[in-house]
Design a protein around this motif. Sequence first.
Motif, short mmCIF file in Angstrom:
data_model
loop_
_atom_site.label_atom_id
_atom_site.label_comp_id
_atom_site.label_asym_id
_atom_site.label_seq_id
_atom_site.Cartn_x
_atom_site.Cartn_y
_atom_site.Cartn_z
N PRO A 1 21.71 -9.14 -20.00
CA PRO A 1 21.63 -8.58 -18.65
C PRO A 1 20.88 -9.54 -17.72
O PRO A 1 20.13 -10.41 -18.17
N ALA A 2 21.09 -9.33 -16.43
CA ALA A 2 20.60 -10.28 -15.42
C ALA A 2 19.12 -10.59 -15.56
O ALA A 2 18.70 -11.73 -15.41
N LYS A 3 18.34 -9.57 -15.88
CA LYS A 3 16.89 -9.81 -15.87
C LYS A 3 16.45 -10.78 -16.95
O LYS A 3 15.32 -11.27 -16.92
N PHE A 4 17.31 -11.04 -17.92
CA PHE A 4 16.97 -12.01 -18.97
C PHE A 4 17.60 -13.39 -18.72
O PHE A 4 17.46 -14.29 -19.52
N ARG A 5 18.33 -13.51 -17.62
CA ARG A 5 19.02 -14.77 -17.36
C ARG A 5 18.12 -15.64 -16.50
O ARG A 5 17.68 -15.24 -15.44
N SER A 6 17.89 -16.83 -16.96
CA SER A 6 17.04 -17.72 -16.18
C SER A 6 17.73 -19.04 -15.90
O SER A 6 17.15 -19.95 -15.36
#
Lengths: 553, 553
Positions: free
Chosen positions: A547-552
Amino acid sequence: MSTQLLKESRQWDTARRDKTDRMNSVSSLVNGNIIPSENITQVLEAVIRPGDRVVLEGNNQKQADFLSRALAQVDPEQVHDLHMLFPSISRPEHLDIFEDGIARRVDFAFSGPQAARVAQLVGDGTLDVGAIHTYLELYSRMFLDLTPRVALVAAVAADRQGNLYTGPNTEDTPTIAEATAFRSGIVIAQVNEIVDELPRVDVPAGWVDLVVEADSPFEVEPLFTRDPRKLTDVHVLLAMITLRGVYEKHQVTSLNHGVGLDTAAIELLLPTYGESLGLRGKICTHWALNPHPSLIPAIETGWVKKISAFGGEVGMSRYVAARPDIFATGIDGSLRSNRMAAQSAGLYAADMFVGSTLQVDALGNSSTVTAGRLSGFGGAPNLGSDSRGRRHPTPAWMDMAQGEGQLGIHRGKKLVVQIAETFNAGADPKFVEQLDAVAVGQKSGMSLAPVMVYGDDLTHLVSEEGVAYLYKTQSLDERRKAVAAIAGVTPIGRESRPEDVEQLRRDGVVAFPEDLGIDRAQANRNMLAAHSIESLVEWSGGLYEPPAKFRSW
Amino acid sequence: MSTQLLKESRQWDTARRDKTDRMNSVSSLVNGNIIPSENITQVLEAVIRPGDRVVLEGNNQKQADFLSRALAQVDPEQVHDLHMLFPSISRPEHLDIFEDGIARRVDFAFSGPQAARVAQLVGDGTLDVGAIHTYLELYSRMFLDLTPRVALVAAVAADRQGNLYTGPNTEDTPTIAEATAFRSGIVIAQVNEIVDELPRVDVPAGWVDLVVEADSPFEVEPLFTRDPRKLTDVHVLLAMITLRGVYEKHQVTSLNHGVGLDTAAIELLLPTYGESLGLRGKICTHWALNPHPSLIPAIETGWVKKISAFGGEVGMSRYVAARPDIFATGIDGSLRSNRMAAQSAGLYAADMFVGSTLQVDALGNSSTVTAGRLSGFGGAPNLGSDSRGRRHPTPAWMDMAQGEGQLGIHRGKKLVVQIAETFNAGADPKFVEQLDAVAVGQKSGMSLAPVMVYGDDLTHLVSEEGVAYLYKTQSLDERRKAVAAIAGVTPIGRESRPEDVEQLRRDGVVAFPEDLGIDRAQANRNMLAAHSIESLVEWSGGLYEPPAKFRSW
């Protein structure tokens, strides 16, 4: 005596008649078994009656959030004093209903995200807690003394008959529905969509009374994703000590991991450090576990044979679907999880539980309840306890048997392991004389302190100082000394006398890294098989979609 | 290190491909998902492969007997060395397949009717025992390390899609089907008939691969029916002692009964003796129990609020259907049982287990395994063990807490009660120094002696001499003395010294009938609420329809 004199004159189908009455009262608000979304609050006001026992899916991961928002909108004049059953108190409106008088009493298992507010409402006298359960215990009571009058559950889709499809997050939906439906209760399911044909049936239509299309897809949280970037050299040291001092020593094949960073480090060390020890195929083959992204490298390198999952994990659906030899999947190709079956497998089929905690006391009792937070423990009490009904031996389980037994009778014991760095981030010691949970329990008027794992169930305690083999201790005094021996410079650790520690080492009750062939200086996060979420995606061949919050990147 | 170097190059859907291959191999033998009855043996020869793990329902009550007879007919040249999973080894052909080489290894839970032959085949080296489990343990392993390749189950009816209807004996059919279906296994169901529309769906069609009409309705045994005519004054005395010394003393509301005559006597004393003690509504309200006919008078007189059933009982269908406030029933009106859920309820939601045994040793360990019989224990090890993950307090459970606890931490304990008349019918003592099970285990090469309930889980032992409150004992020596104090004139009992017995009575560790306000002379079978099966039928208002073998009028 006369039979006839004693017999009660009564109706034996009051619940069924009452259900018919309630269902009739909404006939003008529904189209067959379909509730138009805009009518949901009115329907809840009609089918739920004051004092009802209502289970709301409030699950560990999946949330019937359309229904919980609608329940928070009902008129407290009409619907009040409900007795709520929540596997997990996860969302703000789960507690709003107590402040508004809609609900009064709660029995639950986990309240992590809302733990502070739960404690506050209990303190205010706004919320009565029946008990804080472990999941399997709460489901069990739904089949006996806490049978629900109404169940509010969530699924991906329903067909027009009312069959439900859950997708990977089956979790406890079928269990809750069954416990309710067969006691003449009313089962209402929110679904993301109503379709002509389902990819598979997870809950038969006969168990579902009413279906409503939610205004948005149900909420689901990626609770089991740990970012490898957060792992430190200390996590790696803890993982190395645990791998050699527990997993390798006892040749543990079946296990459950908690969601801590320590166990994520172990998962990521299997393909590297574990491989160098020649342990692949010998340990860690069968898991009761959600689809942890941090286990992907171990799966890809052939460590894992089977996983029995409590629930799904956000982003892991395509990966799981591509690995049906490892995960349980349906004719639709996606995961079928089952929280009740996996909890049962964790209790009865797994040799070991490995978890983390916020506090551990001088005798090895542990809890994540700290001042001002009534968090509950989810599956940990069940998974982290000895299954005394177990009768099948395995080498690891038999390793816990102490002595010859009496009268020819002995038995093994489940390995229950806590990993506890001596200090929590910040500077407060994790090793304490007495758990904060004791005071919290007293303040909340609970007759039992909220303990997560009892010291007498704990077989191994691991810190960065070493391993305490608590299953070998013969007395409370010896257990206390073994805990102190690995408690570092905490107040508990400073009680420890060097001569006692040496005796414990000689007796094999305590082992330090050097005793296990571990060089502390080698413990380095470079040893991890993945150092980022991006690397886990790469390991998965692009199948893992974080999910987006884990994408860096 | 390089990710690519470590990754295994392998297929991840071998089980699914293999299933497709097997299903294709029978395409000419089946009509869609229906197996013509006469083709069943050929189909089994094609879909089962040597070495497969096969679960056969071999249930506690319900038997997939058409399928077990067909399995016994397969050609051992084609199908051999199977690893069988049997919840219950119940029928002769369950063992014939080992003699014929079709199967080699077995994991099971119960083998009551075939116990002698199991012991014999183990002795001959014809049959390898993996382990003897309790039911919940065996199901748990089916979800983890003993996943079945093929499941052979029984239901009342299927529709043309393959949905199954089980009627009251749902038992473990959905559990076995789920464990198999979602691991790409093959589920074959025998049904009494194939119909256009089912009264309800117990197993969704997507979990069932093939359906076959049996040549006769599945066999089901009335295992839970006890004829009141067999109850003696001694059973009544044992029941009175247990009611006052355990149930009343600890105010036990939720419980499970075994199938012994002693517990049947308790069930039949509730409306009479229990009523005279003013206990209705205060004890015995919630039960994890099959529909015992001997509980009918207690139900009819308003003692029972809810029953969670493991299975059905022959002859009880109409009665159960007429009492939906008490039993879980479906939209078809009939019982929905669930062996896994009821076992879980018995473990986690019930305060007490009360059972009977064939032998109890000097420390309170008990077993129904005796010389030459490997019987297994079904649900008893699970039900008769402390659920250490339990976190909800009740008065009865908290009564078992001893002392103040350490560091502010204490917990209750499940009441585990064995009723043991000092001598078995005939003249051999039930109280023995060492269980026969120890020698049987050694002779069979088992690494654990087959113990049913461990002495350290036992909280109460009751004989016609009195009650031993074992949960109060502080040492093994004191436990031994407490057992001896109620062991009468058995060799164990004769060890007992009068001064020890008086001390134990003063300490409340042992109580005799006179201590409990019971006059032994009053114990008379006239106190039972029913004295015959006919009387139970009368109590039920004619709804109970006992099978022919219990009819004597």
